[in-house]
Design an enzyme around this catalytic site. Sequence first.
Site, short mmCIF file in Angstrom:
data_model
loop_
_atom_site.label_atom_id
_atom_site.label_comp_id
_atom_site.label_asym_id
_atom_site.label_seq_id
_atom_site.Cartn_x
_atom_site.Cartn_y
_atom_site.Cartn_z
N HIS A 261 0.84 -1.20 0.00
CA HIS A 261 0.00 0.00 0.00
C HIS A 261 0.87 1.25 0.00
O HIS A 261 0.41 2.33 0.24
CB HIS A 261 -0.88 -0.02 1.26
N CYS A 262 2.16 1.08 -0.26
CA CYS A 262 3.05 2.26 -0.19
C CYS A 262 3.76 2.48 -1.51
O CYS A 262 3.48 3.42 -2.23
CB CYS A 262 4.07 2.05 0.92
N ILE A 263 4.71 1.59 -1.80
CA ILE A 263 5.61 1.84 -2.93
C ILE A 263 4.88 2.03 -4.25
O ILE A 263 5.22 2.92 -5.01
CB ILE A 263 6.67 0.71 -3.03
N ASP A 266 2.61 5.72 -3.30
CA ASP A 266 3.15 7.00 -2.81
C ASP A 266 3.71 7.90 -3.90
O ASP A 266 3.47 9.12 -3.87
CB ASP A 266 4.22 6.74 -1.74
#
Length: 423
Positions: A261-263, A266
């Site tokens: 859910h980040c890389i 973001d």
Amino acid sequence: MKRDVAIVGAGYVGLPLARVFADAGKSVVLVDVDAERVAQLQRGESHVEDVPSETLGPLVEKGLIAATTDYDELRDADAILVALPTPLSRQREPDLRILVAASEEIAKRLRPGHLVVLESTTYPGTTREQMLPLLEAGSGLTAGADFHLAFSPERVDPGRDDWTTQNVPKVVGGIDDGSTEAAASLYASAIDEIHRVSSPEAAELTKLLENIFRSVNIALVNELAQLCDRMGIDVWEVVEAAATKPFGFMSFKPGPGLGGHCIPIDPFYLTWKAREYGFYTEFVELAGKVNESMPYFCRSLVSQALNHHRQQSLSGARILVLGVAYKPDIADTRESPAVKLLGLLRNAGADVAYHDPHVPSFHENGIAMSSVPLEPAAYDCVVIVTNHSSIDYDRLVEEAALVVDLRNATGANGRRSDKVWKL
Ligand code: SAJ
């Protein structure tokens, strides 16, 4: 009941944060909209792998950690930390609806002397431009003068136990010096090292730099993997050899794409904000394109392997996807490239099943499946998509008719075996 810290969002960031403050003797209340999750937490049951129930239970029994759906409990907390999801919309633009809704609820309970810190990964300017006006409008208070406001990025690496919320340095940046110091002293009571920056924008961009650094470097090796495929060079051998350089190099590995859910998400927060300044973050967008192309490249690799090795087409082939979590040794399938690849193989007419010891079942991207037993010989091809450490890959190579290894899980044996095709 008076609490030292209230944490809005009892997820993979909020729970480790609650634990680290409770371990330091602080009283914490977790505020979450999910009544079932709150009930679980009240029973001392954890839904986050990094904070097992055996750890959470005693902290709840001692009254150091409580959980509630009632935002009114924020009034009696000295500090309010916000650790909520910041996803992308379908148009791949920042979706701050969850954060905005929570800010409006927080504002109703805000009182003089409060410290509010945003931890969610977001674009530079969110704290000052989005959160601050909502908190002031809903409370009639003035940020800085009446309450402190800061940003401090979460740096949780799910599944890691050497670097934890307690020992990873904590970056903090307030809207003014008072806010920076208030945030710094709160975190210093539970976290080993604090690093101050001059503004929330600097802290917000710090986090994005950290994650975009990973996305761009992973995209570089993914691009090289595609070139190496054409040149007949083993990209894994090259990455391993480059990693022998003791300085000036940091090794990243190619793979089926980016999950979590980040890389994957973001970088698009920065791209979107940069447009406001007439600036195009071309590196970031190119990296996104390369990483998003990897499930498609891997599908063609599987197709080539079946064709060359078994004179079979994808259509009708029985394929086992091995590992659907977005990275090894965790259970999270969010944004997992394995799910994307599985859908592509299905759309090409293959009969696809999956085995993942950490994921008994999943429902992602409109696909709902359950894990099947690991019986390699029952398939025309086994595709290693996420390389969980509990799998015996040497045995897999022996038993399978054909293996497509997207993570170099088969290592040197994979290089030597004619029935292993590697990314
Ligand atoms: N991946 C590759 N090649 C690599 C490294 C990773 O393909 O060389 C893939 C993984 O398989 C995974 C994705 O990229 O699908 C993300 O991997 P990740 O290791 O960045 O794992 P996350 O997203 O769970 O955690 C990251 C943190 N990871 C590390 O620092 C190692 C960190 O970037 C952030 O603290 C965290 O995201 C976050 O919450 O932002």
